[in-house]
Design a protein around this motif. Sequence first.
Motif, PDB file in Angstrom:
ATOM      1  N   LYS A  74       0.830  -1.207   0.000  1.00  0.00           N
ATOM      2  CA  LYS A  74       0.000   0.000   0.000  1.00  0.00           C
ATOM      3  C   LYS A  74       0.868   1.262   0.000  1.00  0.00           C
ATOM      4  CE  LYS A  74      -3.799  -2.384   0.482  1.00  0.00           C
ATOM      5  NZ  LYS A  74      -4.717  -2.564  -0.644  1.00  0.00           N
ATOM      6  N   ILE A  75       0.376   2.249  -0.771  1.00  0.00           N
ATOM      7  CA  ILE A  75       1.043   3.555  -0.806  1.00  0.00           C
ATOM      8  C   ILE A  75       0.029   4.595  -0.333  1.00  0.00           C
ATOM      9  CG2 ILE A  75       2.158   5.290  -2.274  1.00  0.00           C
ATOM     10  CD1 ILE A  75       2.819   3.046  -4.267  1.00  0.00           C
ATOM     11  N   ALA A  76       0.449   5.443   0.612  1.00  0.00           N
ATOM     12  CA  ALA A  76      -0.454   6.494   1.095  1.00  0.00           C
ATOM     13  C   ALA A  76       0.247   7.842   1.044  1.00  0.00           C
ATOM     14  CB  ALA A  76      -0.890   6.184   2.534  1.00  0.00           C
ATOM     15  N   VAL A  77      -0.549   8.869   0.736  1.00  0.00           N
ATOM     16  CA  VAL A  77      -0.030  10.239   0.742  1.00  0.00           C
ATOM     17  C   VAL A  77      -0.811  11.003   1.793  1.00  0.00           C
ATOM     18  CG1 VAL A  77       0.159  12.376  -0.594  1.00  0.00           C
ATOM     19  CG2 VAL A  77       0.638  10.183  -1.688  1.00  0.00           C
ATOM     20  N   MET A  78      -0.109  11.637   2.719  1.00  0.00           N
ATOM     21  CA  MET A  78      -0.810  12.453   3.698  1.00  0.00           C
ATOM     22  C   MET A  78      -0.151  13.832   3.783  1.00  0.00           C
ATOM     23  SD  MET A  78       0.058  10.944   7.472  1.00  0.00           S
ATOM     24  CE  MET A  78       1.232  11.742   8.515  1.00  0.00           C
ATOM     25  N   GLY A  79      -0.710  14.714   4.605  1.00  0.00           N
ATOM     26  CA  GLY A  79      -0.106  16.030   4.812  1.00  0.00           C
ATOM     27  C   GLY A  79      -0.724  17.105   3.942  1.00  0.00           C
ATOM     28  N   CYS A  80       0.003  18.214   3.817  1.00  0.00           N
ATOM     29  CA  CYS A  80      -0.587  19.435   3.249  1.00  0.00           C
ATOM     30  C   CYS A  80      -0.776  19.409   1.733  1.00  0.00           C
ATOM     31  CB  CYS A  80       0.228  20.648   3.672  1.00  0.00           C
ATOM     32  SG  CYS A  80      -0.077  21.081   5.390  1.00  0.00           S
ATOM     33  N   MET A  81      -0.304  18.364   1.043  1.00  0.00           N
ATOM     34  CA  MET A  81      -0.643  18.261  -0.388  1.00  0.00           C
ATOM     35  C   MET A  81      -2.079  17.791  -0.560  1.00  0.00           C
ATOM     36  SD  MET A  81       2.576  16.855  -2.563  1.00  0.00           S
ATOM     37  CE  MET A  81       1.648  16.315  -3.994  1.00  0.00           C
ATOM     38  N   VAL A  82      -2.662  17.257   0.501  1.00  0.00           N
ATOM     39  CA  VAL A  82      -4.006  16.691   0.402  1.00  0.00           C
ATOM     40  C   VAL A  82      -5.024  17.702   0.954  1.00  0.00           C
ATOM     41  CG1 VAL A  82      -5.486  14.721   0.939  1.00  0.00           C
ATOM     42  CG2 VAL A  82      -3.006  14.404   0.763  1.00  0.00           C
ATOM     43  N   GLY A  83      -5.888  18.181   0.062  1.00  0.00           N
ATOM     44  CA  GLY A  83      -6.927  19.123   0.475  1.00  0.00           C
ATOM     45  C   GLY A  83      -8.235  18.398   0.702  1.00  0.00           C
ATOM     46  N   PRO A  84      -9.337  19.157   0.882  1.00  0.00           N
ATOM     47  CA  PRO A  84     -10.632  18.518   1.125  1.00  0.00           C
ATOM     48  C   PRO A  84     -11.096  17.683  -0.068  1.00  0.00           C
ATOM     49  CG  PRO A  84     -10.795  20.930   1.315  1.00  0.00           C
ATOM     50  CD  PRO A  84      -9.390  20.619   0.939  1.00  0.00           C
ATOM     51  N   LYS A  85     -10.696  18.094  -1.278  1.00  0.00           N
ATOM     52  CA  LYS A  85     -11.096  17.314  -2.459  1.00  0.00           C
ATOM     53  C   LYS A  85      -9.887  16.559  -2.988  1.00  0.00           C
ATOM     54  CE  LYS A  85     -14.727  20.439  -3.970  1.00  0.00           C
ATOM     55  NZ  LYS A  85     -14.479  21.871  -4.041  1.00  0.00           N
ATOM     56  N   THR A  86     -10.057  15.250  -3.235  1.00  0.00           N
ATOM     57  CA  THR A  86      -8.894  14.456  -3.641  1.00  0.00           C
ATOM     58  C   THR A  86      -8.992  13.948  -5.089  1.00  0.00           C
ATOM     59  OG1 THR A  86      -9.931  12.534  -2.638  1.00  0.00           O
ATOM     60  CG2 THR A  86      -8.306  13.659  -1.298  1.00  0.00           C
ATOM     61  N   GLU A  87     -10.065  14.356  -5.813  1.00  0.00           N
ATOM     62  CA  GLU A  87     -10.264  13.812  -7.168  1.00  0.00           C
ATOM     63  C   GLU A  87      -9.051  14.065  -8.067  1.00  0.00           C
ATOM     64  OE1 GLU A  87     -12.385  15.770  -5.669  1.00  0.00           O
ATOM     65  OE2 GLU A  87     -14.288  14.718  -5.525  1.00  0.00           O
ATOM     66  N   ILE A 150      -0.873  28.596   2.105  1.00  0.00           N
ATOM     67  CA  ILE A 150      -1.789  27.488   1.824  1.00  0.00           C
ATOM     68  C   ILE A 150      -2.262  26.789   3.111  1.00  0.00           C
ATOM     69  CG2 ILE A 150       0.050  25.732   1.587  1.00  0.00           C
ATOM     70  CD1 ILE A 150      -2.915  26.007  -0.815  1.00  0.00           C
ATOM     71  N   VAL A 151      -1.553  27.057   4.217  1.00  0.00           N
ATOM     72  CA  VAL A 151      -1.794  26.276   5.448  1.00  0.00           C
ATOM     73  C   VAL A 151      -3.265  26.264   5.904  1.00  0.00           C
ATOM     74  CG1 VAL A 151      -1.264  26.140   7.932  1.00  0.00           C
ATOM     75  CG2 VAL A 151       0.585  26.339   6.269  1.00  0.00           C
ATOM     76  N   PRO A 152      -3.947  27.417   5.998  1.00  0.00           N
ATOM     77  CA  PRO A 152      -5.331  27.369   6.496  1.00  0.00           C
ATOM     78  C   PRO A 152      -6.248  26.500   5.617  1.00  0.00           C
ATOM     79  CG  PRO A 152      -4.516  29.616   6.496  1.00  0.00           C
ATOM     80  CD  PRO A 152      -3.508  28.798   5.744  1.00  0.00           C
ATOM     81  N   TYR A 153      -5.932  26.411   4.324  1.00  0.00           N
ATOM     82  CA  TYR A 153      -6.779  25.619   3.417  1.00  0.00           C
ATOM     83  C   TYR A 153      -6.531  24.125   3.601  1.00  0.00           C
ATOM     84  CZ  TYR A 153      -7.028  30.196   1.289  1.00  0.00           C
ATOM     85  OH  TYR A 153      -7.194  31.541   1.088  1.00  0.00           O
ATOM     86  N   ARG A 154      -5.371  23.793   4.110  1.00  0.00           N
ATOM     87  CA  ARG A 154      -5.022  22.376   4.235  1.00  0.00           C
ATOM     88  C   ARG A 154      -5.132  21.865   5.667  1.00  0.00           C
ATOM     89  NH1 ARG A 154      -2.721  21.286  -0.938  1.00  0.00           N
ATOM     90  NH2 ARG A 154      -4.220  22.449  -2.184  1.00  0.00           N
ATOM     91  N   ARG A 155      -4.851  22.735   6.637  1.00  0.00           N
ATOM     92  CA  ARG A 155      -4.896  22.281   8.033  1.00  0.00           C
ATOM     93  C   ARG A 155      -6.144  22.738   8.763  1.00  0.00           C
ATOM     94  NH1 ARG A 155      -0.777  19.640  10.428  1.00  0.00           N
ATOM     95  NH2 ARG A 155       0.936  19.205   9.021  1.00  0.00           N
ATOM     96  N   GLY A 156      -6.982  23.511   8.095  1.00  0.00           N
ATOM     97  CA  GLY A 156      -8.282  23.867   8.677  1.00  0.00           C
ATOM     98  C   GLY A 156      -8.205  24.969   9.723  1.00  0.00           C
TER      99      GLY A 156
END
Length: 430
Positions: A74-87, A150-156
């Motif tokens: 399995k490969i997973a990506v987490m952190g600030c590259m991932v926003g609310p939409k992942t399409e 970009i932080v507020p958009y990614r970390r809420g």
Amino acid sequence: MRYHIWTVGCQMNQADSQKLAAGLDRLGWAEVGEPDEADLVVLNTCAIRDHAEQRAIGKLGALKKLRGRGAGFKIAVMGCMVGPKTEELERRFPFVDAFARPQQFAPIMEAIGHDDLGGEFWPETFTAPDSVTAYVPIVHGCDKFCAYCIVPYRRGRERSRTIADVRSEVEHLAARGVREVTLLGQTVEAYGHDLAEQPDLGDLLRELHELDGIARFRFLTSYPKDMTPRIIDAVAELPKVCEYFNIPVQSGDDAVLERMRRGYDIALYREKVALIRDRMPDAAITTDIIVGFCGETDAEFQHTLDLVEEVQFDKVHVAAYSPRPGTIAYRKLADDVPQETKLARLHAIEQAEAVISGRINGRLLGKDVEVLVEGLKPGPDGEPASFGRTRGNKLVHVPGEAHAGDLVAVRIERASPWSLGGTPAAAVAV
Ligand code: SAM
Ligand code: SF4
């Protein structure tokens, strides 16, 4: 089962990776050093600048080749590259099994056939931390929405942890040999305003200070406008809290600060530095600066250089402005400073700062400073040597094999802009 976590970015990301590792340890998984030895590889990404994203994308390219190992891998990506939409990410990287927003580990847990472990922290999971220093997030997210960021958009939005929750984590770390704790928040002085009793960072520091075992506390990152005399008093009064402040100024020019939507001017910044130095003349003050922000003129940049000379920062983290899709600046302002101008300004700040920090560090020559030993690092010829940090967070090399976690007094004999060297003078009682 084995896992590998690759982490880039800020201290918050490092703390998130530690937490995920703790969760996986609890499931009986073992950490391995190389992706090709692992059943699960997690990339914990940063999106603060384009360069950081490109590193993760490069890493993903290399991982794609491991895909042939089958569905069990399995490969997973987490952190600030991932926003609310992942399409969009799913389209670009179809070989990735899970995308997880910062601190939302559920998709990773599901990908390996488990429920989300839930909760902020799994105290019983921490085995022996591999360092005598640890990061403890106290407030997540950010409400400031600086134009470039970009932080507020990614970390809420901002969410504080309760004092009891933080205290419990620190107690567990102390019981496992941690000696220095750095409390984390994007704007750490925002701590507590969203909690029922509205404690502030000073209250939290006073409460944690009573705990046995921890020799030092620090906190990161300060937001100039939110730094209060109450918090400064707590730092001055509590012996275990280091006189160390990272207060990003970003620019030395009021018009640029306004375009950045930073919410303060240079007069306010000066006031806060003066308040700190009035109470603690030897406090270490570091800062972050962005050069080449939208519309930055030579004269505006000169004001930043002047501020660096005026304040005499112990350290400056300088970055060239990198437009981030989705931010206010990206939508409303032109990225009109040429790349070579950005780089020339970046080097000008670096050069000025090397002279300043060389001078500040040089003043420590012949003095005894308190160093928390963090580990061993043999010298250039393989001779035994240790390293640690001063209360002002300066790296110190000392000959001999000192014990990690000890506080020692070191007489400083060598100083450069980047580090210090000396001989242990005596053990320091804690
Ligand atoms: N919250 C902190 C603050 O108020 O400055 C730091 C947050 S950010 C994770 C760390 C640093 O990255 C910032 O201080 C800023 O200098 C830099 N940074 C953020 N966005 C950037 C951008 N778009 N381009 C270049 N540097 C950026
Ligand atoms: Fe980004 Fe500004 Fe929040 Fe810092 S305060 S994380 S720079 S939005």
